[in-house]
Design a protein around this motif. Sequence first.
Motif, PDB file in Angstrom:
ATOM      1  N   CYS A   8       0.734  -1.240   0.146  1.00  0.00           N
ATOM      2  CA  CYS A   8       0.006   0.098   0.061  1.00  0.00           C
ATOM      3  C   CYS A   8       1.008   1.188   0.043  1.00  0.00           C
ATOM      4  O   CYS A   8       1.922   1.282   0.655  1.00  0.00           O
ATOM      5  N   ARG A   9       0.573   2.027  -0.746  1.00  0.00           N
ATOM      6  CA  ARG A   9       1.335   3.416  -0.944  1.00  0.00           C
ATOM      7  C   ARG A   9       0.459   4.607  -0.645  1.00  0.00           C
ATOM      8  O   ARG A   9      -0.698   4.487  -1.188  1.00  0.00           O
ATOM      9  N   ASP A  10       0.793   5.620   0.027  1.00  0.00           N
ATOM     10  CA  ASP A  10      -0.127   6.838   0.215  1.00  0.00           C
ATOM     11  C   ASP A  10       0.620   7.902  -0.198  1.00  0.00           C
ATOM     12  O   ASP A  10       1.778   8.075   0.188  1.00  0.00           O
ATOM     13  N   THR A  11       0.180   8.695  -1.105  1.00  0.00           N
ATOM     14  CA  THR A  11       0.674   9.766  -1.598  1.00  0.00           C
ATOM     15  C   THR A  11       1.069  11.126  -0.698  1.00  0.00           C
ATOM     16  O   THR A  11       1.994  11.798  -0.881  1.00  0.00           O
ATOM     17  N   ASP A  12       0.245  11.142   0.322  1.00  0.00           N
ATOM     18  CA  ASP A  12       0.573  12.052   1.400  1.00  0.00           C
ATOM     19  C   ASP A  12       2.065  11.579   2.072  1.00  0.00           C
ATOM     20  O   ASP A  12       2.758  12.645   2.381  1.00  0.00           O
ATOM     21  N   ARG A  51       0.090  21.537  -3.376  1.00  0.00           N
ATOM     22  CA  ARG A  51      -0.572  21.085  -4.605  1.00  0.00           C
ATOM     23  C   ARG A  51       0.434  20.317  -5.755  1.00  0.00           C
ATOM     24  O   ARG A  51       0.239  19.586  -6.354  1.00  0.00           O
ATOM     25  N   GLU A  52       1.264  21.411  -6.099  1.00  0.00           N
ATOM     26  CA  GLU A  52       2.518  21.057  -6.972  1.00  0.00           C
ATOM     27  C   GLU A  52       3.226  19.712  -6.720  1.00  0.00           C
ATOM     28  O   GLU A  52       3.216  18.886  -7.459  1.00  0.00           O
ATOM     29  N   LEU A  53       3.494  19.795  -5.266  1.00  0.00           N
ATOM     30  CA  LEU A  53       4.213  18.234  -4.908  1.00  0.00           C
ATOM     31  C   LEU A  53       3.379  17.206  -4.899  1.00  0.00           C
ATOM     32  O   LEU A  53       3.701  16.071  -5.134  1.00  0.00           O
ATOM     33  N   GLU A  54       1.924  17.550  -4.731  1.00  0.00           N
ATOM     34  CA  GLU A  54       0.981  16.335  -4.740  1.00  0.00           C
ATOM     35  C   GLU A  54       0.599  15.927  -5.949  1.00  0.00           C
ATOM     36  O   GLU A  54       0.776  14.665  -6.337  1.00  0.00           O
ATOM     37  N   ARG A  55       0.591  16.725  -7.114  1.00  0.00           N
ATOM     38  CA  ARG A  55       0.355  16.374  -8.477  1.00  0.00           C
ATOM     39  C   ARG A  55       1.514  15.567  -8.725  1.00  0.00           C
ATOM     40  O   ARG A  55       1.605  14.416  -9.570  1.00  0.00           O
ATOM     41  N   ALA A  56       2.922  15.938  -8.348  1.00  0.00           N
ATOM     42  CA  ALA A  56       4.038  15.140  -8.718  1.00  0.00           C
ATOM     43  C   ALA A  56       3.754  13.679  -8.302  1.00  0.00           C
ATOM     44  O   ALA A  56       4.375  12.737  -8.827  1.00  0.00           O
ATOM     45  N   ALA A  57       3.592  13.512  -6.916  1.00  0.00           N
ATOM     46  CA  ALA A  57       3.462  12.464  -6.265  1.00  0.00           C
ATOM     47  C   ALA A  57       2.717  11.521  -6.680  1.00  0.00           C
ATOM     48  O   ALA A  57       2.774  10.256  -7.189  1.00  0.00           O
ATOM     49  N   THR A 115       2.123  -0.868  -8.254  1.00  0.00           N
ATOM     50  CA  THR A 115       0.918  -1.826  -8.689  1.00  0.00           C
ATOM     51  C   THR A 115       0.130  -2.383  -7.718  1.00  0.00           C
ATOM     52  O   THR A 115      -0.713  -3.197  -7.942  1.00  0.00           O
ATOM     53  N   GLY A 116       0.430  -1.940  -6.320  1.00  0.00           N
ATOM     54  CA  GLY A 116      -0.584  -2.227  -5.304  1.00  0.00           C
ATOM     55  C   GLY A 116      -1.948  -1.483  -5.141  1.00  0.00           C
ATOM     56  O   GLY A 116      -2.586  -0.905  -6.095  1.00  0.00           O
ATOM     57  N   ILE A 117      -1.923  -1.137  -3.797  1.00  0.00           N
ATOM     58  CA  ILE A 117      -3.123  -0.257  -3.288  1.00  0.00           C
ATOM     59  C   ILE A 117      -2.455   1.044  -3.282  1.00  0.00           C
ATOM     60  O   ILE A 117      -1.530   1.485  -2.643  1.00  0.00           O
ATOM     61  N   LEU A 118      -3.091   2.120  -3.838  1.00  0.00           N
ATOM     62  CA  LEU A 118      -2.810   3.458  -3.553  1.00  0.00           C
ATOM     63  C   LEU A 118      -3.704   4.264  -3.049  1.00  0.00           C
ATOM     64  O   LEU A 118      -4.860   4.549  -3.481  1.00  0.00           O
ATOM     65  N   ALA A 119      -3.237   5.177  -2.160  1.00  0.00           N
ATOM     66  CA  ALA A 119      -4.160   6.026  -1.622  1.00  0.00           C
ATOM     67  C   ALA A 119      -3.936   7.441  -1.790  1.00  0.00           C
ATOM     68  O   ALA A 119      -2.977   7.584  -1.624  1.00  0.00           O
ATOM     69  N   LEU A 120      -4.811   8.193  -2.228  1.00  0.00           N
ATOM     70  CA  LEU A 120      -4.337   9.803  -2.546  1.00  0.00           C
ATOM     71  C   LEU A 120      -5.005  10.506  -1.518  1.00  0.00           C
ATOM     72  O   LEU A 120      -6.084  10.311  -0.849  1.00  0.00           O
ATOM     73  N   GLY A 121      -4.272  11.775  -1.279  1.00  0.00           N
ATOM     74  CA  GLY A 121      -4.749  12.513  -0.436  1.00  0.00           C
ATOM     75  C   GLY A 121      -6.253  13.325  -0.693  1.00  0.00           C
ATOM     76  O   GLY A 121      -6.303  13.278  -1.645  1.00  0.00           O
ATOM     77  N   GLY A 122      -6.785  13.825   0.341  1.00  0.00           N
ATOM     78  CA  GLY A 122      -8.228  14.461   0.027  1.00  0.00           C
ATOM     79  C   GLY A 122      -8.512  15.174  -1.028  1.00  0.00           C
ATOM     80  O   GLY A 122      -9.272  15.337  -1.717  1.00  0.00           O
ATOM     81  N   GLY A 123      -7.390  16.140  -1.403  1.00  0.00           N
ATOM     82  CA  GLY A 123      -7.474  17.034  -2.136  1.00  0.00           C
ATOM     83  C   GLY A 123      -6.700  16.773  -3.568  1.00  0.00           C
ATOM     84  O   GLY A 123      -6.879  17.580  -4.467  1.00  0.00           O
ATOM     85  N   ALA A 124      -6.249  15.583  -3.826  1.00  0.00           N
ATOM     86  CA  ALA A 124      -5.567  15.432  -5.022  1.00  0.00           C
ATOM     87  C   ALA A 124      -6.549  15.571  -6.412  1.00  0.00           C
ATOM     88  O   ALA A 124      -5.749  16.099  -7.309  1.00  0.00           O
ATOM     89  N   VAL A 125      -7.782  15.197  -6.085  1.00  0.00           N
ATOM     90  CA  VAL A 125      -8.723  15.240  -7.159  1.00  0.00           C
ATOM     91  C   VAL A 125      -9.047  16.823  -7.817  1.00  0.00           C
ATOM     92  O   VAL A 125      -9.662  16.721  -8.817  1.00  0.00           O
TER      93      VAL A 125
END
Length: 176
Positions: free
Chosen positions: A31-35, A59-65, A74-84
Amino acid sequence: MTGPAVVLVGPMGAGKSTVGAILAQRLGVTCRDTDQDIVETAGKPISEIFLDEGEPHFRELERAAVRAALAEHTGILALGGGAVLAEETRALLAGQPVVFLEMGLSEAVKRVGLDAPRPLLVINPRQQWRKLMAERRPLYTEVARVVVSTEDRTPDEVADEILAALELQPTQPEKQ
């Protein structure tokens, strides 16, 4: 198509990290978490990034992450709440197995307390949470293949629904 087995999106406190860990264990993946990726890259907590460099830099760091994680993981990916919020991110999520973990304000109060050190909830947290969700809910729904409510449900129940909805077969035995 390569990429994550499941991408979890939703507001803070929805259970992305907890449910992500359960899904990873059941599917035999990581599992990977972009935050967390952002914290490691920046060398400081997200709240400090907001204070020191501001939300646009975060937000710039978030887009890159997110871009890197979608390409590499290739596993499970959790994005930060504002990534969308980023149009680029929403475009990258097209065709991905995205699950929106949805919850209401009362559940958010129980889980996050709305007094935790969340930079976007500093002043009038309940009102801020409602405003964030009014802005983000349509974006979460736009990118999601599946919407799963986490209201009054255990993380294991949420994971069960995700596996069934995406027709994924666990490689690890389920906990009883």
